[in-house]
Design a protein around this motif. Structure first.
Motif, PDB file in Angstrom:
ATOM      1  N   PRO A  38       7.728   3.926  -5.662  1.00  0.00           N
ATOM      2  CA  PRO A  38       7.691   4.267  -4.233  1.00  0.00           C
ATOM      3  C   PRO A  38       7.234   5.706  -3.980  1.00  0.00           C
ATOM      4  O   PRO A  38       6.519   5.972  -3.016  1.00  0.00           O
ATOM      5  CB  PRO A  38       9.138   4.062  -3.791  1.00  0.00           C
ATOM      6  N   GLU A  39       7.594   6.619  -4.865  1.00  0.00           N
ATOM      7  CA  GLU A  39       7.215   8.018  -4.641  1.00  0.00           C
ATOM      8  C   GLU A  39       5.746   8.274  -4.991  1.00  0.00           C
ATOM      9  O   GLU A  39       5.207   9.332  -4.672  1.00  0.00           O
ATOM     10  CB  GLU A  39       8.161   8.978  -5.371  1.00  0.00           C
ATOM     11  N   THR A  40       5.073   7.313  -5.657  1.00  0.00           N
ATOM     12  CA  THR A  40       3.662   7.542  -6.026  1.00  0.00           C
ATOM     13  C   THR A  40       2.704   6.564  -5.351  1.00  0.00           C
ATOM     14  O   THR A  40       1.500   6.795  -5.324  1.00  0.00           O
ATOM     15  CB  THR A  40       3.465   7.404  -7.560  1.00  0.00           C
ATOM     16  N   TRP A  41       3.189   5.443  -4.826  1.00  0.00           N
ATOM     17  CA  TRP A  41       2.247   4.390  -4.421  1.00  0.00           C
ATOM     18  C   TRP A  41       1.511   4.665  -3.102  1.00  0.00           C
ATOM     19  O   TRP A  41       0.542   3.992  -2.781  1.00  0.00           O
ATOM     20  CB  TRP A  41       2.869   3.008  -4.479  1.00  0.00           C
ATOM     21  N   GLY A  42       1.970   5.612  -2.291  1.00  0.00           N
ATOM     22  CA  GLY A  42       1.231   5.980  -1.074  1.00  0.00           C
ATOM     23  C   GLY A  42       1.371   4.946   0.032  1.00  0.00           C
ATOM     24  O   GLY A  42       2.181   4.016  -0.049  1.00  0.00           O
ATOM     25  N   SER A  43       0.537   5.122   1.071  1.00  0.00           N
ATOM     26  CA  SER A  43       0.635   4.225   2.232  1.00  0.00           C
ATOM     27  C   SER A  43       0.077   2.839   1.893  1.00  0.00           C
ATOM     28  O   SER A  43      -0.863   2.714   1.109  1.00  0.00           O
ATOM     29  CB  SER A  43      -0.136   4.860   3.401  1.00  0.00           C
TER      30      SER A  43
END
Ligand SMILES: Cc1ncc(COP(=O)(O)O)c(C=O)c1O
Length: 318
Positions: A38-43
């Motif tokens: 979640p902290e890396t996957w972006g919008s």
């Protein structure tokens, strides 16, 4: 890897598009965004291209476009932004790590039409889904891919991989061509043991064998669903053909982000896997299963009973 490289060789374009969370092997480009967090996957409208392996070159990340599964509008908007550069859209019709839920027919049609319209290829990854139907999972859809990647069971237990498809595209690999656009060879190429075992396995895995195995998986899924309902734990089952996956979620996830486990769900999943191991069943860390032809109703009923005891323990807070 071969399907991606063949797509580039055929189209002379650098980029590929793939579904967020999908596993397609260990090639740098194929593994981008295989396990974003979640902290890396972006919008969701512009998913980031997230490296899996430390040291993945930024150039590889830049050449992989990430689309959400079963979300035609968002996927097309993303693909449109890279229309002139995309060699292929790589798609698994029931991606295991995305949730093992079959692709919606509309999603597949929209992607197929987009690829055709934009001079890009559609590559279907049937490395594990090929077992689902006698003609592969694609035979359940109104779709003709440009290339299909297959492997695993087509080697009858021996290591093998294959790429099949439209002759015009396959021509890039033709060793007899005047100029071979994609010269290909390797340790596993033309291995006589793998091809012999594979041929025998494919002859034995006829329509009746596929139907029998799929019926066993259906029995397993129904049994596990009943056990979940009886225990009242928040869990569900997805799958198709002779594969299924148990999620620690009340509703079947529709994409990778929905199938991503919260820390609490992760603890429950690990406990279930440990319980199953103690009962004599080794399941992959996603709690997925692929059945094999020696199995009978007896093994399936034992599996379902073991799951049932696992859910009961969970409900009791053990
Ligand atoms: C869906 C899927 N695609 C691709 C691959 C990669 O195949 P290979 O290791 O032959 O490149 C795998 C292998 O695990 C797979 O499960």
């Amino acid at each position: 890897m071969v399907a991606i490289k063949a797509s580039r060789a055929f189209t002379n374009r650098p980029k590929i598009a793939k579904v967020e969370g999908a596993y397609h092997g260990v090639y740098d480009y194929a593994e981008v965004s295989q396990a974003p967090r979640p902290e890396t996957w972006g919008s969701i409208d512009r998913p980031e291209s997230v490296p899996l392996v430390h040291g993945t070159p930024a150039s590889a990340l830049g050449d992989v476009v990430i689309i959400p599964f079963n979300d035609p509008e968002r996927a097309i908007a993303i693909l449109d932004r890279h229309a002139d550069d995309l060699a292929c859209v790589l798609l698994d019709l029931m991606p295991h790590r995305v949730g093992l839920k079959p692709a919606d027919p509309d999603f597949v049609t929209v992607i197929r039409e987009w690829a055709t319209r934009n001079g890009s290829l559609l590559v279907l990854d049937e490395v594990i889904t090929f077992r689902t139907e006698h003609g592969g999972l694609q035979s359940r859809y109104d779709v003709t891919p440009d290339l299909t990647a297959i492997g695993k069971m087509i080697g009858g237990g021996f290591p093998v991989g294959a790429v099949v498809g439209r002759s015009e595209v396959m021509e890039v690999l033709n060793p007899r061509a005047k100029r071979v656009l994609f010269p290909h060879s390797g340790t596993f190429s033309a291995n006589p043991i793998s091809t012999t075992a594979g041929l025998v396995a494919m002859e034995l895995f006829d329509e009746a064998a596929v139907a029998r195995l799929n019926a066993l998986a259906d029995r397993a899924m129904k049994g596990i669903e009943a056990a979940i309902a009886e225990s009242g734990v928040p869990a569900c089952v997805t799958g198709g053909g002779s594969m299924f996956r148990v999620h620690m979620k009340p509703q079947p996830p529709r994409n990778f982000r929905e199938s991503y486990l919260t820390p609490e769900e992760n603890i429950r999943l690990k406990a279930l896997l440990e319980h199953m191991f103690a009962e004599g069943f080794i399941l992959i860390n996603t709690c997925s299963a692929t059945l094999s032809t020696p199995m009978t109703e007896s093994e399936i009923d034992q599996l379902v009973a073991a799951f049932g005891r696992g859910f009961e323990k969970m409900a009791a807070g053990v």
